[in-house]
Design a protein around this motif. Structure first.
Motif, mmCIF file in Angstrom:
data_model
loop_
_atom_site.group_PDB
_atom_site.id
_atom_site.type_symbol
_atom_site.label_atom_id
_atom_site.label_comp_id
_atom_site.label_asym_id
_atom_site.label_seq_id
_atom_site.Cartn_x
_atom_site.Cartn_y
_atom_site.Cartn_z
ATOM 1 N N UNK A 107 -0.761 17.498 9.726
ATOM 2 C CA UNK A 107 -1.863 16.598 9.412
ATOM 3 C C UNK A 107 -2.339 16.739 7.969
ATOM 4 N N UNK A 108 -2.043 17.860 7.340
ATOM 5 C CA UNK A 108 -2.445 18.012 5.939
ATOM 6 C C UNK A 108 -1.723 17.017 5.044
ATOM 7 N N UNK A 109 -0.479 16.720 5.348
ATOM 8 C CA UNK A 109 0.233 15.700 4.573
ATOM 9 C C UNK A 109 -0.385 14.327 4.803
ATOM 10 N N UNK A 110 -0.764 14.037 6.045
ATOM 11 C CA UNK A 110 -1.408 12.753 6.342
ATOM 12 C C UNK A 110 -2.763 12.649 5.660
ATOM 13 N N UNK A 111 -3.474 13.754 5.574
ATOM 14 C CA UNK A 111 -4.779 13.734 4.905
ATOM 15 C C UNK A 111 -4.637 13.354 3.431
ATOM 16 N N UNK A 112 -3.519 13.732 2.810
ATOM 17 C CA UNK A 112 -3.319 13.404 1.403
ATOM 18 C C UNK A 112 -3.141 11.910 1.187
ATOM 19 N N UNK A 113 -2.824 11.174 2.248
ATOM 20 C CA UNK A 113 -2.621 9.737 2.139
ATOM 21 C C UNK A 113 -3.899 8.939 2.392
ATOM 22 N N UNK A 114 -4.989 9.624 2.700
ATOM 23 C CA UNK A 114 -6.234 8.898 2.957
ATOM 24 C C UNK A 114 -6.805 8.293 1.683
ATOM 25 N N UNK A 115 -6.572 8.981 0.548
ATOM 26 C CA UNK A 115 -7.109 8.527 -0.737
ATOM 27 C C UNK A 115 -6.004 8.635 -1.789
ATOM 28 N N UNK A 116 -5.926 7.638 -2.662
ATOM 29 C CA UNK A 116 -5.010 7.698 -3.807
ATOM 30 C C UNK A 116 -5.814 8.115 -5.033
ATOM 31 N N UNK A 117 -5.574 9.320 -5.508
ATOM 32 C CA UNK A 117 -6.287 9.857 -6.666
ATOM 33 C C UNK A 117 -5.313 9.894 -7.840
ATOM 34 N N UNK A 118 -5.478 8.982 -8.782
ATOM 35 C CA UNK A 118 -4.497 8.833 -9.855
ATOM 36 C C UNK A 118 -4.481 10.022 -10.797
ATOM 37 N N UNK A 119 -5.534 10.834 -10.799
ATOM 38 C CA UNK A 119 -5.563 12.017 -11.671
ATOM 39 C C UNK A 119 -4.906 13.233 -11.020
ATOM 40 N N UNK A 120 -4.449 13.095 -9.787
ATOM 41 C CA UNK A 120 -3.808 14.202 -9.075
ATOM 42 C C UNK A 120 -2.323 13.927 -8.903
ATOM 43 N N UNK A 121 -1.452 14.710 -9.535
ATOM 44 C CA UNK A 121 -0.009 14.503 -9.367
ATOM 45 C C UNK A 121 0.436 14.618 -7.910
ATOM 46 N N UNK A 122 -0.205 15.515 -7.149
ATOM 47 C CA UNK A 122 0.189 15.680 -5.752
ATOM 48 C C UNK A 122 -0.190 14.451 -4.932
ATOM 49 N N UNK A 123 -1.359 13.869 -5.210
ATOM 50 C CA UNK A 123 -1.774 12.661 -4.495
ATOM 51 C C UNK A 123 -0.857 11.495 -4.829
ATOM 52 N N UNK A 124 -0.590 11.298 -6.108
ATOM 53 C CA UNK A 124 0.309 10.213 -6.517
ATOM 54 C C UNK A 124 1.709 10.444 -5.954
ATOM 55 N N UNK A 125 2.167 11.689 -6.001
ATOM 56 C CA UNK A 125 3.487 11.995 -5.467
ATOM 57 C C UNK A 125 3.593 11.738 -3.982
ATOM 58 N N UNK A 126 2.537 12.039 -3.246
ATOM 59 C CA UNK A 126 2.545 11.768 -1.810
ATOM 60 C C UNK A 126 2.655 10.279 -1.532
ATOM 61 N N UNK A 127 1.989 9.477 -2.353
ATOM 62 C CA UNK A 127 2.042 8.026 -2.183
ATOM 63 C C UNK A 127 3.372 7.447 -2.668
ATOM 64 N N UNK A 128 4.107 8.184 -3.451
ATOM 65 C CA UNK A 128 5.475 7.770 -3.803
ATOM 66 C C UNK A 128 6.444 8.174 -2.703
ATOM 67 N N UNK A 129 6.298 9.420 -2.232
ATOM 68 C CA UNK A 129 7.237 9.965 -1.252
ATOM 69 C C UNK A 129 7.144 9.257 0.097
ATOM 70 N N UNK A 130 5.930 8.926 0.544
ATOM 71 C CA UNK A 130 5.758 8.323 1.867
ATOM 72 C C UNK A 130 6.442 6.950 1.969
#
Length: 336
Positions: A107-130
């Protein structure tokens, strides 16, 4: 008259000479890079092995395989298309699996998809990977089952468009930390990761039957880019380059460079060998390039962890920057 002498910590005299008949007295012992209670100055990442190195490698493999598959689909290379689509889907799926395992709970990976934070490489990367994983997975299923070729082409092209971002965002992710060996190389690491991904993705394409010319070119170009960018990185980052040259990381990266060179030469030579021997040589080169790419990611990971554990990698560059700033403010021969 004898040269001046000084005593070591044990009390024994020692003389340091400069030139002929001249000496220098050390008033204080040479600095040792330590920290309070022997703890690191910065907190090393809690990322685990093999989860994170595998995540870095597989994401690069998938990110290059998808565009190669899309190109093969548009140019009538069914063998390369099939291998590229399967490699893209497999790499993305396994990459997410290793990432989730490192996070501890799915669920931690799913939580990262709740918000797209452009200043966070991990957030942007999660939205690319998914979305990449979903598109490449659907494309691979259609390829294996032989259904909906038009939809497979559309989803394959969409996955191919996301592929380049997938190959380099992990470099931004590791460089956007306080880890000295990673942060100091923030300019070159995206090129190192892109070259390593091209070598692995092109190497996977060499396993296909039929015309694999695009894969061969991508693999060789990626190997050249990786080696060149690594050389520039180690020259530019100063003392932090020691982390890439010494210890376990140094041994792994040396082996990775040898594998990359040999694999690239084998891939290049396979284009001049006809028939089955050429396919076997190309497949062997492709496997070697992938092994070298995986070793490169692990070596970079280990270099960063080693630099985080050793206070010298944090303290020495700070002192060098301070001394350089002082030299700029008070040039030699100027009045203070």
């Amino acid at each position: 008259m004898s040269a001046p002498e000084h005593r070591t910590a044990a009390g024994t005299p020692r003389t340091r000479r400069r030139g002929k008949g001249r000496g220098e007295r050390l008033m204080v012992p040479e600095a040792e890079f330590t920290s309070y209670y022997g703890r690191p100055i910065i907190k090393p990442p809690v990322w685990k092995v093999p989860d994170v190195p595998a995540y870095l490698y597989l994401g690069g493999l998938a990110g290059v395989s998808a565009p190669l598959a899309a190109l093969a689909d548009l140019t009538g290379r069914p063998g390369l298309r099939r291998v590229g689509r399967v490699a893209a889907a497999g790499g993305a799926t396994l990459s997410v699996g290793f990432l989730v395992h490192d996070l501890g709970r799915p669920e931690r990976f799913l939580h990262m998809l709740r918000v797209l934070k452009v200043t966070s490489p991990l957030s942007v990367g999660s939205w690319i990977l998914a979305p990449f994983g979903a598109l490449s997975g659907a494309t691979a299923v259609a390829e294996v089952l032989g259904v909906t070729p038009r939809l497979a082409r559309a989803s394959g092209l969409a996955a191919g468009a996301l592929g380049p971002a997938l190959t380099t965002y992990t470099a931004v992710l590791v460089a956007d930390t306080a880890v000295p060996a990673w942060h100091e190389g923030f300019r070159e690491l995206p090129f190192v990761f892109a070259g390593s991904a091209m070598a692995s993705g092109g190497g996977a394409g060499l396993l296909a039957r039929g015309d694999v010319t695009p894969a061969r070119r991508v693999a060789v170009a990626g190997a050249v880019l990786e080696l060149a960018a690594t050389s520039v990185l180690e020259r530019r980052i100063g003392f932090a380059a020691k982390a890439y040259r010494s210890g376990r990381a140094g041994a792994v990266l040396t082996g990775a460079r040898v594998g990359t060179v040999v694999g690239a030469l084998g891939a290049l030579a396979s284009g001049f060998v006809r028939g089955r021997p050429g396919r076997v040589l190309g497949a062997a080169a492709g496997l070697l390039l992938n092994a070298a790419s995986a070793a490169t990611r692990y070596g970079i990971f280990e270099a960063g962890m080693a630099s985080a554990r050793d206070p010298e990698y944090t303290v020495r560059p700070q002192r060098e920057r301070l001394e350089a700033r002082r030299a700029e403010d008070h040039p030699a021969g100027s009045d203070r």
